[in-house]
Every structure is written in C-alpha cells, then in structure tokens.
Design a protein around this motif. Structure first.
Motif, PDB file in Angstrom:
ATOM      1  N   ASN A 124       0.795  -1.224   0.000  1.00 21.71           N
ATOM      2  CA  ASN A 124       0.000   0.000   0.000  1.00 21.71           C
ATOM      3  C   ASN A 124       0.829   1.277   0.000  1.00 21.71           C
ATOM      4  OD1 ASN A 124       0.782  -0.758   2.618  1.00 21.71           O
ATOM      5  ND2 ASN A 124      -0.723   0.635   3.501  1.00 21.71           N
ATOM      6  N   LYS A 125       1.982   1.280   0.692  1.00 20.12           N
ATOM      7  CA  LYS A 125       2.784   2.514   0.741  1.00 20.12           C
ATOM      8  C   LYS A 125       3.281   2.881  -0.656  1.00 20.12           C
ATOM      9  CE  LYS A 125       2.837   3.255   5.169  1.00 20.12           C
ATOM     10  NZ  LYS A 125       2.872   4.370   6.072  1.00 20.12           N
ATOM     11  N   PHE A 126       3.754   1.883  -1.358  1.00 14.40           N
ATOM     12  CA  PHE A 126       4.251   2.097  -2.709  1.00 14.40           C
ATOM     13  C   PHE A 126       3.097   2.550  -3.607  1.00 14.40           C
ATOM     14  CE2 PHE A 126       5.599   0.548  -6.922  1.00 14.40           C
ATOM     15  CZ  PHE A 126       6.852   1.130  -6.983  1.00 14.40           C
ATOM     16  N   PHE A 127       1.974   1.890  -3.446  1.00 22.00           N
ATOM     17  CA  PHE A 127       0.777   2.187  -4.225  1.00 22.00           C
ATOM     18  C   PHE A 127       0.365   3.645  -4.029  1.00 22.00           C
ATOM     19  CE2 PHE A 127      -3.832   2.074  -4.961  1.00 22.00           C
ATOM     20  CZ  PHE A 127      -3.931   1.270  -6.094  1.00 22.00           C
ATOM     21  N   GLU A 128       0.350   4.058  -2.765  1.00 21.24           N
ATOM     22  CA  GLU A 128      -0.083   5.421  -2.461  1.00 21.24           C
ATOM     23  C   GLU A 128       0.960   6.442  -2.887  1.00 21.24           C
ATOM     24  OE1 GLU A 128      -0.736   4.908   1.687  1.00 21.24           O
ATOM     25  OE2 GLU A 128      -2.529   3.680   1.292  1.00 21.24           O
ATOM     26  N   THR A 129       2.242   6.164  -2.612  1.00 22.44           N
ATOM     27  CA  THR A 129       3.290   7.131  -2.931  1.00 22.44           C
ATOM     28  C   THR A 129       3.320   7.445  -4.427  1.00 22.44           C
ATOM     29  OG1 THR A 129       4.563   6.177  -1.145  1.00 22.44           O
ATOM     30  CG2 THR A 129       5.734   7.640  -2.628  1.00 22.44           C
ATOM     31  N   HIS A 130       3.125   6.403  -5.240  1.00 19.12           N
ATOM     32  CA  HIS A 130       3.218   6.629  -6.680  1.00 19.12           C
ATOM     33  C   HIS A 130       1.855   6.838  -7.326  1.00 19.12           C
ATOM     34  CE1 HIS A 130       7.519   5.938  -6.929  1.00 19.12           C
ATOM     35  NE2 HIS A 130       7.340   5.017  -5.995  1.00 19.12           N
ATOM     36  N   GLN A 131       0.840   6.989  -6.489  1.00 19.51           N
ATOM     37  CA  GLN A 131      -0.519   7.239  -6.970  1.00 19.51           C
ATOM     38  C   GLN A 131      -0.916   6.269  -8.072  1.00 19.51           C
ATOM     39  OE1 GLN A 131       0.001  11.348  -7.946  1.00 19.51           O
ATOM     40  NE2 GLN A 131      -0.481  11.991  -5.859  1.00 19.51           N
ATOM     41  N   LEU A 132      -0.712   4.991  -7.753  1.00 13.44           N
ATOM     42  CA  LEU A 132      -1.068   3.949  -8.723  1.00 13.44           C
ATOM     43  C   LEU A 132      -2.563   3.678  -8.638  1.00 13.44           C
ATOM     44  CD1 LEU A 132       1.934   1.570  -7.964  1.00 13.44           C
ATOM     45  CD2 LEU A 132       1.705   3.170  -9.869  1.00 13.44           C
ATOM     46  N   LYS A 133      -3.049   3.003  -9.649  1.00 12.24           N
ATOM     47  CA  LYS A 133      -4.471   2.657  -9.657  1.00 12.24           C
ATOM     48  C   LYS A 133      -4.621   1.176  -9.951  1.00 12.24           C
ATOM     49  CE  LYS A 133      -5.951   7.191 -11.085  1.00 12.24           C
ATOM     50  NZ  LYS A 133      -4.542   7.670 -11.253  1.00 12.24           N
ATOM     51  N   LEU A 134      -5.744   0.640  -9.495  1.00  8.42           N
ATOM     52  CA  LEU A 134      -6.011  -0.759  -9.804  1.00  8.42           C
ATOM     53  C   LEU A 134      -6.214  -0.891 -11.306  1.00  8.42           C
ATOM     54  CD1 LEU A 134      -8.335  -1.877  -6.874  1.00  8.42           C
ATOM     55  CD2 LEU A 134      -5.869  -2.195  -7.162  1.00  8.42           C
ATOM     56  N   ALA A 135      -5.823  -2.038 -11.822  1.00  5.04           N
ATOM     57  CA  ALA A 135      -5.927  -2.343 -13.250  1.00  5.04           C
ATOM     58  C   ALA A 135      -4.877  -1.598 -14.076  1.00  5.04           C
ATOM     59  CB  ALA A 135      -7.326  -2.078 -13.800  1.00  5.04           C
ATOM     60  N   GLN A 136      -4.073  -0.777 -13.431  1.00  2.00           N
ATOM     61  CA  GLN A 136      -2.995  -0.084 -14.138  1.00  2.00           C
ATOM     62  C   GLN A 136      -1.869  -1.078 -14.431  1.00  2.00           C
ATOM     63  OE1 GLN A 136      -1.619   3.300 -11.940  1.00  2.00           O
ATOM     64  NE2 GLN A 136       0.184   3.624 -13.237  1.00  2.00           N
ATOM     65  N   GLU A 137      -1.196  -0.870 -15.549  1.00  2.00           N
ATOM     66  CA  GLU A 137      -0.060  -1.739 -15.858  1.00  2.00           C
ATOM     67  C   GLU A 137       1.226  -0.981 -15.587  1.00  2.00           C
ATOM     68  OE1 GLU A 137      -0.183  -3.816 -19.521  1.00  2.00           O
ATOM     69  OE2 GLU A 137      -1.741  -5.116 -18.663  1.00  2.00           O
ATOM     70  N   ILE A 138       2.199  -1.669 -15.007  1.00  2.00           N
ATOM     71  CA  ILE A 138       3.497  -1.020 -14.841  1.00  2.00           C
ATOM     72  C   ILE A 138       4.552  -1.847 -15.557  1.00  2.00           C
ATOM     73  CG2 ILE A 138       3.025   0.203 -12.676  1.00  2.00           C
ATOM     74  CD1 ILE A 138       4.244  -2.119 -11.193  1.00  2.00           C
ATOM     75  N   GLU A 139       5.591  -1.119 -15.998  1.00  2.00           N
ATOM     76  CA  GLU A 139       6.614  -1.763 -16.806  1.00  2.00           C
ATOM     77  C   GLU A 139       7.839  -2.051 -15.951  1.00  2.00           C
ATOM     78  OE1 GLU A 139       8.348  -1.027 -21.306  1.00  2.00           O
ATOM     79  OE2 GLU A 139       7.979   0.672 -19.999  1.00  2.00           O
ATOM     80  N   ILE A 140       8.321  -3.280 -16.030  1.00  2.00           N
ATOM     81  CA  ILE A 140       9.524  -3.631 -15.284  1.00  2.00           C
ATOM     82  C   ILE A 140      10.575  -4.195 -16.230  1.00  2.00           C
ATOM     83  CG2 ILE A 140       8.301  -4.151 -13.145  1.00  2.00           C
ATOM     84  CD1 ILE A 140       8.974  -7.194 -14.063  1.00  2.00           C
ATOM     85  N   ILE A 141      11.800  -4.256 -15.702  1.00  2.00           N
ATOM     86  CA  ILE A 141      12.874  -4.868 -16.476  1.00  2.00           C
ATOM     87  C   ILE A 141      13.356  -6.075 -15.690  1.00  2.00           C
ATOM     88  CG2 ILE A 141      15.162  -4.562 -17.451  1.00  2.00           C
ATOM     89  CD1 ILE A 141      14.397  -1.466 -17.274  1.00  2.00           C
TER      90      ILE A 141
END
Ligand SMILES: Nc1ncnc2c1ncn2[C@@H]1O[C@H](COP(=O)(O)OP(=O)(O)OP(=O)(O)O)[C@@H](O)[C@H]1O
Ligand SMILES: [Mg+2]
Lengths: 788, 234
Positions: A137-154
């Motif tokens: 949740n902290k990461f989610f809130e800090t970066h203002q992420l949303k459910l169903a959002q996709e994030i890109e990783i390496i």
C-alpha cells in the motif's frame, strides 16, 4: 472545618501546587501515552503475525527444486514450509529519473493460508495464469497507482508489463527496507509486489527452482534445532543465508522500537514523579512548620493523631489525584496522535488507539503512591509533636559562621543580600539539595535530546561524507568475477575512480559467542570507503587479520590480538572454517561490520576475485546516463545514488525532530517549576524578613535578589553537575537504544551543553520574574504586625 | 517654618468582601521638623493605620497627604518605595531583624540603600552595642534586638522615624533606654520622631500628643515642657 482549611491552604499557594501537579502530569503523560502505544504496537503486531501466518524462519538459496519442498516440510519441528521466488527488479516509471526497485515475491494463489500472506485491502485475487500483481500500500499510495494499471519492469534484461490488481500489507514488510543497510523505509524508490509463482518462473526463467524458503514451527519447537536439520539439506543447493524471525529486518526494527519505548516508559515518568514528590515533600514540610501553632491547638482540642495525619495527607491526596486524572487523560488523549505517528513508520493494519481504563487507573495509582509517600514524609514531624511543644516556636536559628565566610576575599565581595542568601542555603541544606538536583535534572533533560539530535545527524552525515564517499554504488547480481563490467565502468564518460568491494555474510565466533555480520572486503588503498579510527584518522583494511566494530567486539567479547573463527556459506568449501586475528577495533555507529583487505578476504574464502558491488566516483552530471545504460543489465541488481539517498534522509530527519522539541518543552517546564516553587516557598517562609526589607525602602527587585542570588548560585553548580549527569543518561540511553543497525555514540556535543545552559538559565530567569509578582503583592502591614 | 507633613481629610478604609471598615476618617494635621510626637488611643482605633499612611507603607483611600509639599496620596507603589527608602525609618513592636544576619550586617542592609547614611560604628556606639556587632539576633536579648532594630532605622538617617509600640515587648528599664535613644536622635539630628504607644506616661516626653478614637483624630495636646525620658514612669 478542616476541609475548609485544606481548600484555603491550597488556594493560598495555588501557584506552587499547580506547578507540582504539572510535573506529575508530565510524568503521567509519558507513562500513559508510551504504555498505550507499546500495547497498541504489540497488539497489532501479534494479531497481524497470527492472522497472516508470519514465518518463524527464513532461508535464501541460490536455487533449489520446488519439488524438494514436500520433503523439507516433513522435517521434525516444521509446521509448514513454502518455497518462493524473491527477486528485485527495476521499474520503469514515466517522469522518474531515479532508480525504482520492485521486490517480486511469488505466491501460490491456489493455496490457502500462505505463510506471510498479504492482507488485501483493495482489489481482487491473483489469477495464476496472468501477469498480475498485488503491491504494497505505501508504494501504491506514494506513486498514486491505480487498480488495473499496468506497470513496466525490467527483468532478466527484458521489459515486461505487470497489471496491478490489488494492494495491501504484509507482516514481512511492516518496516520495509530494501537492504539491511538502509535506515528508513523509502516507498519512493522501493516497493514490494506479489505475483503468482507460475508466471514468475517464466518471467525470470528459473525453471522449476525457487530461491527462498519460509517456514513456521510447531509449538514448543526450538528454532535452533530446526536450523540444524535444514542446513545440511540446503547446503548442496547453495544456501546463502538462514535466519530466525528475531533476525528478520522488519521484525527486528519493530521489536527494538517497542523495547526502546518500554525502557523510556519505565524510567522517565519515575524521574518526573520523583521531582514532583520532592516538591510536595518540601511544601508540606514547610506548611507543617508554619502551622506548628495550629497543630498544637488541634491537639490541645483533642484531635487524634490519625485525624491530624489524615488532614495533612489529604493535601497530598488531592494533588496526587488531580495530577493523576489530568495526566492520565492527557496521556490517553495523546496516545491517539502518537499511534498515528507510528502508522507512518510501521505499516500494519489494526494499529490504532482506544481509551484504556487500565492505564488510566494505573496512572492515578502511580501518582498517588508518590504523592502520599512524599506527603507522609513531609508531615510526619507534625504527628510526633506534643501539643505544648507544638505551640512553642521552633528552636531558634543559631547564628554560626559558615566555611565560606572564612574565604574572606569572596565574602567581602558579596552584598548583604548575597550574604543572606548564602547563609540561607546552609540553613536549609535539604532545600538547597532539591534545587541543585532539580536544576541539574532540568539541564540534563535539555542537553540530552539535543545531544541525541546532534549525534544522530553527525553519524548519518559522517557516513555519507567521510566513510562511504563514493557517488554511486553498483550492486552486482552475482558475487562472481566481474572483469568485464569493471572494464566497462572504467571507460564510462565522466568516471574518475572505480573500486571493487565484497560484502560477505559471515558468522563470527569467539568461544561461545557468535554473531552473524557482513564482512566487508576493500582494496588496500580505497578512497571511496574510508575506515576511520576513534580520532577520525583513516585506516587501511588489513591484509593480515581483521578489523571489527566496537559493538561487535563487545558482543563477541573480543580484544585486539584475539583470534576469531569465520564461517561463511560463500566459502569454497562451506564445511571449513578459518581463523583470523583481530588487529584493530574501530568505532562504527551505523551497521555492524568487520573489515579486511579484499584480496585477503578472497584468500580466506578460498575464492578468486569475488566482488559484490562496485563503488564509483564520477561526475554528477553523468550519473543519469550511467543509470540508463545499466538499467537493463542482468549483471547489475541496483544502482544507488548517494546524493539522492542523503536528500531523502534529511527530509525524514526533519520530521522526527518534533519529538525533540517536545522533550525540550518538558525540560523547560520542569526547570521552571523547580525554580518557581523554591522561590514561592522561600517567599512564604521568609515573608517577614522580606517585608521588613521592603519597609526599609528596598525595591521588590532588591528584595528578590536575596532569593535569586541563592538560586543562581546553586543553579551554577547544578548546571555543572548536569554535565556528568547528562553523560550518565546518555550512556544509559545508548545502551537501550543501540542495536545492530545503529549504535549511539556517548559523547555530548558542545552545542547541546550550550543550549541546555541557555535554556536552563532562561527558565530560571522566567520563574523568578513570575515569583517577583508575588513580592509586589506582599502585604507589609499584615506581615509585620503579627508576632514571629 | 513650613510643616514637613500635612494631612487633609486623610481617610483609609478596608474593603472586606461586603463590609467596609473605615479605619481612618477625615484626619487633618501638620507635623514639623524636629518634633517628637506620641499617638495615643485604644486598641483598634486606627493608630497603626495612621502611622502606615505617614510612612508610605500603604496607599491612601481618600484625602490628601503631603511630604514637603509632595503629594503621597497620589503616589504609586514605586514612589512610595522611594519615599520609604530615602525619608522614613521604621521600628516595630516585634523587631523584625533578619535572623541570619548579624548585628552589623542587619544595619548595613539599611545603610547600603540610603543616600546619606550615618556610619554604622557611630550608630552602634549610640545604641551601646559596639561589642555585639558580630552577634546574631538569636544571641541577643529582646531589648538588645530592639536597639538593633532602632539602630537600623536610624542608620539610614531618615527625616522621619516612625515607631509602632517600640517598647511594647520590653520591660521598664529597657524601655527607658530605647526612649532615650529616640529622644536623642530627635534632638541631636533634628529629626521628626512619631511614636505609637499605649503608655500615657510616655506621652509626657512628647512635644505634641495626638489622640485617636474610632479612626478620628479627636484632639491634639501641646506639651510646653516635655520631660526627659529618665523622668517618665508608668
Ligand atoms: N488589613 C486590614 N483589613 C481590614 N481591616 C483592617 C486591616 N487593618 C486594620 N483593619 C481595621 O482597622 C481598624 C484600625 O486598625 P489599627 O491596626 O490601625 O488599630 P490600632 O489602633 O493600631 O490598634 P492596636 O493598638 O491594637 O494595634 C481596626 O478596626 C482593624 O480591624
Ligand atoms: Mg497597632
């Protein structure tokens, strides 16, 4: 009738009694609010651990077939065991030039009651077939992420998209640090994500293996026994680290925080109550002396001793009750924001406060015990007097030369008020001692938090500016020879210096003492990591022997010249152990480490060219390019940028200084109270002398100088006494605060002493200013017409 | 010769909750330099109240009071302090010495703040306590303590010396001693001395006697031939 007398007596000296109550209130605020926060933390922790099935043991392995789990599960003492994949990957977020890491942890969505299961606060279950994740949740809130959002990783050098389907909290990351070297959770650059095991295997290409094991124990099982069974099973698969819950970073930090609070809750309130008790004792004693006649008359009337005792104890009872109720209520009330503050640091559900009858009652009892004890001591004289004796005035003061009068040059210098003041001090040694201790306590209360603030800043800045002086640290993903990477880095634009470093987890043993630490190997002439001795001089990492930190030396009971046994899972043959001689002990306040020259370390391990990270000095402007170039490299785990870490820490430290100001405020109030009360008591005791001085035409200021001279004189020595007292408290504090992550130095800073000196003087001055008002109100006619 | 103290309709009342006590009602008088005045009256009649007004110990409720033309009835606490500091000496029935200062120091407490003090040695000589300079009050008899208190008041060299029952706690012989000192101070230094007493005998020493009753100055006796203290008896 006596009740009326009590109320009138209290009213007459309300300033002094209010001050006494204030000190009780301060003590109880600390007691109640700290105790409640401790309970809240404990309760939330236990509930969270139980509900989420928090592991009792953890193991990190190179790679172990998943199929082995069924066998391991059956080992004696193990209740449940799960194999996981744990891997830090880099995240690609738009408009973020920082490196952001996401720790991927596999879970098996088909299983119920996973170990370290996350509590989902929003979202849906993971689909085992999809590239979907839950994030903390902290990461989610800090970066203002949303459910169903996709994030890109390496991952493994390839870009992949992950869909966020949920967020929540995990008992494993209540205090989420990426490495044990970090000081604070940094959700800006570090998050945790949970992913279905099957998809994670394909993402990382690990085949049918896992690299992490968590397990729980059957009731009444000793962790050590289980560890002994597990180690031989895991060694063939490249066991890197195995440890109990008590050494798990998040758990360790939470536990230590609770222990620190407990130490404070047990000691500090007692100090405040002791000061309040002394004030009460002195006030009642004085009252009894002044009311000798009244006591005599009461006795002559036929009042029993018990009635008289009850009468005088009722003052203490009233003060104790009022102080207890107010302090308890304020403490309970404060525990709410206080608990909220902890929510920022410790990320667990159910961490909140509620009214606690238990601590309210305990607070009142505590306050009453002190008040009644002090009150009884103060008034017991009154009980033993015979009526006739009581009505006679107390034995007259016998004028007698005191030692100071013999120091004639000093004595000549004094004004008459000064002489009176000095004789008063010796006339009433108990009172003078109280002022002395009270002001010394105030001084320490002011110097201590300031010192601690100075020291912790000093430690952190020293770590960045004097010890770890590199600009960038590149952590390698495998502790293998990295010639190619080093060559490349050396030729990177803007590069000034490249140094290798090996951080090897080892177990150090000396007799029956044993400690798991990281042994750091550094090049002989390292410029980017400086080992400093007590005097701040640079020491070279030894080629023969080992340097250990002061705290480690204490824990292992080691001295220079002793020989120490080193065990490591990174030894060429993990079954063997090596011995090295301790050649030096160095101060280390952040972390708990041992040091060797890197080649010597390799030889010790029976390895060649092992490097775990590379330290760089380079142009600040070329760093983004470096990050960009190596972001996707599978050989590199992380790129840490010192300057941005320091900036983050500075930000966090600013927010913790609120506590320091609260402690300073408490100190000022205590000092004020002690000085004000002693002034008030002296005033009422000597109102006759002071009134005759006024009649003679002395100004209130001149009259007050008799009292202020005495207080400044004692205050001066008290502040000097405060210096060693602060030192003692600092040592005590350091002992309760220090842990493997952080040990507190015990040198007071000159600045803190200066501030304490100024603030103590300020509160003395203020108290005297207010006491002076009482002098102006002194009714001369009234005072002087009565018989002595 | 102009009077040094002038009172016109001088009044003092105390407010005690609902009740008002008029301790002093419309008192008029003039007092001159070098006068020896005795105030007589029954207990509770307002003698001490009057003396306290004159000495600037308390603020006036109504009426006017002047010292050498300067109003005291409008003076604030600060001015009253200065007035006491430079102009008045006080002696009480109870000596009010500082128990932790010796004789010499008790007196120097006063001389330190005075503008034009007498020498402490001289004053000690006058009160006959030169050999007791280093003694503390608890080491002195009552009469000796009262003489120290007197010395302390005189040493400031005040224009007005006010004594509220200075002999109240003393035996006959000692009282005569104290009275002699007061008289001498009045004559040698040409100072005004005002004494409250319950002893009509002492009144014979005075130039004038003020009679107070129920807060009023009922009348003033002029004594053409004051007797010396030795001749006083009661
Ligand atoms: N502080 C006070 N508050 C209220 N009333 C007061 C106060 N001081 C004096 N009085 C009243 O004023 C009146 C005069 O008092 P004062 O002390 O002047 O009498 P006195 O003539 O000196 O009596 P004594 O010879 O007994 O000393 C008395 O009725 C007394 O009760
Ligand atoms: Mg009187």
């Amino acid at each position: 009738m006596l009740r009326k007398k009590v109320i009138r007596d209290l009213k007459e000296n309300k300033g002094a009694y209010i001050a006494c109550i204030t000190v009780i209130v301060l003590g109880l605020i600390i007691f109640t609010s700290f105790s409640m926060v401790i309970d809240n933390l404990h309760l939330a922790q236990t509930r969270f651990y139980n509900q989420q099935n928090f592991a009792d043991g953890f193991a990190e392995i190179q790679a172990i077939p998943y199929s082995e789990m069924d066998h391991l599960k059956k080992l004696k003492g193990i209740d449940n065991l799960q194999g996981r994949l744990v891997k830090d990957v880099k995240l690609v977020l738009k408009d973020q030039d920082k490196n952001i890491y996401l720790r991927l942890i596999s879970i098996d969505p088909t299983q119920e009651n996973n170990i370290n299961e996350m509590v989902l606060s929003q979202g849906i279950p993971l689909d085992r077939q999809e590239m979907n994740i839950w994030v903390d949740n902290k990461f989610f809130e800090t970066h203002q992420l949303k459910l169903a959002q996709e994030i890109e990783i390496i991952a493994s050098g390839k870009k992949k998209n992950l869909r966020i389907v949920g967020m929540g909290k995990s008992p494993e990351y209540i205090y989420a640090l990426r490495t044990a070297n970090d000081l604070f959770p940094t959700p800006e650059t570090f998050g945790i994500a949970w992913m279905p095991l099957e998809r994670m295997k394909t993402l990382l290409g690990t085949g049918e293996t896992v690299n992490n094991i968590v397990f729980t124990l059957k009731p009444n099982t000793d962790y050590k026994d289980v560890e002994e069974l597990l180690i031989p099973e895991l060694k063939p698969y490249g066991l890197k680290n195995i440890f109990a819950r008590k050494d798990q970073t998040s758990h360790l930090i939470l536990t230590q925080e609770i222990q620190g609070l407990e130490a404070m809750a047990r000691s500090v309130p007692l100090l405040f109550l002791a000061v309040a008790g002394m004030i009460l004792y002195i006030m009642l004693k004085r009252m009894v002396q002044q009311q000798r006649g009244q006591i005599g008359i009461l006795k002559a009337f036929g009042y029993t001793r018990r009635e008289i005792r009850r009468h005088y104890l009722s003052y203490a009872l009233i003060i104790g009750t009022i102080g207890g109720v107010i302090g308890g209520l304020l403490g309970i009330w404060l525990s709410f924001p206080f608990t909220t503050l902890y929510q920022i640091y410790f990320n667990m559900p159910g961490l909140n406060s509620q009214f606690s009858l238990k601590y309210f009652v305990m607070g009142i009892l505590l306050s009453l015990v002190f008040a009644i004890f002090a009150g009884y001591q103060g008034c017991k004289k009154a009980l033993t007097l015979q009526p006739a004796e009581a009505m006679r005035p107390p034995a007259p003061h016998r004028g007698k030369k005191i030692i100071l009068e013999k120091v004639s040059f000093f004595w000549q210098m004094l004004t008459v008020q000064g002489k009176m003041a000095i004789r008063n001090m010796t006339r009433n040694p108990g009172r003078s001692l109280f002022i002395l201790l009270g002001i010394a306590f105030t001084f320490s209360l002011l110097a201590l938090p300031w010192s601690m603030k100075d020291l912790s800043q000093q430690i952190i800045f020293d770590q960045f500016e004097k010890i770890e002086t590199y600009d960038v640290k590149v952590a390698l993903s495998h502790p293998l020879p990295q010639k190619k990477v080093i060559w490349e880095l050396n030729h990177f634009p803007g590069m000034k210096r490249v140094e290798t470093r090996a951080d090897i987890p080892v177990t150090l043993k000396h007799n029956w003492y044993k400690k798991d630490v990281v042994l750091i190997g550094l090049p002989q002439n390292s410029h980017l990591y400086n080992i400093l001795d007590e005097t701040g001089h640079k020491m070279a990492p030894p080629k023969n022997g080992i340097l250990i930190s002061g705290r480690l030396a204490k824990l292992l009971n080691m001295e220079v010249g002793h020989s120490i046994t080193v065990e490591s899972l990174m030894m060429k043959d993990p079954e063997t152990t090596s011995k090295v001689t301790v050649v030096g002990i160095i101060p280390q306040y952040l972390g708990l480490n041992a040091y060797m020259e890197i080649e010597a370390l390799n030889t010790l391990l029976g390895q060649k060219n092992i490097t775990t990270s590379i330290m760089l000095r380079m142009n600040e402007s070329d760093i983004p390019a470096l990050q960009k170039a190596y972001n996707q490299s599978s050989a590199i785990d992380a790129i840490d940028h010192q300057a941005s870490m320091l900036a983050q820490i500075k930000e966090l430290m600013a927010s913790t200084s609120a506590t320091i100001y609260i402690m300073l405020l408490f100190g000022i109030i205590t000092g004020f109270t002690v000085v004000y009360n002693s002034a008030i008591i002296t005033l009422s005791e000597r109102n006759r002398e002071l009134a005759s001085m006024m009649v003679m035409g002395m100004t209130p200021a001149e009259v007050l100088s008799v009292i202020t001279f005495e207080q400044w004189f004692i205050g001066f020595f008290a502040m000097i006494l405060g210096i060693p007292l602060t030192q003692l408290m600092l040592i005590g504090m350091a002992q309760s605060v220090s842990n493997d992550v952080y040990s507190m130095p015990t040198e007071m800073t000159a600045m803190s002493l200066l501030y304490a000196f100024l603030l103590t003087s300020g509160s003395i001055w203020l108290a005297q200013k207010i006491a002076a008002k009482k002098i102006k109100k002194l009714d001369l006619v009234e005072v002087l017409k009565s018989k002595e | 010769m102009a009077p040094i103290l002038v009172a016109k309709n001088l009044s003092k009342s105390y407010q005690m909750g609902e009740i008002r006590v008029d301790a002093l009602k419309d008192v008029d008088f003039e007092i001159y330099k070098g006068e020896f005045i005795v105030i007589l009256g029954p207990s509770g009649s307002g003698k001490s109240t009057l003396l306290n007004m004159i000495g600037g110990m308390d603020q006036v409720s109504a009426g006017e009071l002047y010292y050498k033309g300067n109003p005291l009835h409008t003076a604030d606490l600060k001015k009253l302090t200065l007035f006491r500091r430079h102009t008045v000496g006080f002696v009480f029935q109870f000596y009010n010495l500082m128990p932790n200062l010796n004789t010499y120091e008790n007196i120097s407490l006063a001389t330190e703040i005075a503008e034009d003090p007498l020498s402490i040695e001289t004053v000690l000589e006058e009160v006959g306590l030169s050999d007791r300079a280093q003694h503390f009050p608890s080491q002195l008899s009552g009469g000796q303590q009262q003489r120290v208190a007197l010395a302390r008041a005189i040493a400031k060299n005040p224009d007005i010396l006010l004594c509220d029952e200075p002999t109240g706690a003393l035996d006959f012989q000692t009282s005569i001693q104290v009275l002699k000192l007061l008289k001498r101070f009045c004559e040698n230094y040409e100072k005004t001395v005002i004494i409250i007493t319950h002893n009509a005998g002492i009144a014979k020493m005075a130039h004038r006697v003020f009679y107070i009753k129920d807060g009023q100055l009922t009348h003033i006796d002029h004594n053409e031939n004051p007797v010396p203290p030795e001749a006083v008896s009661w």
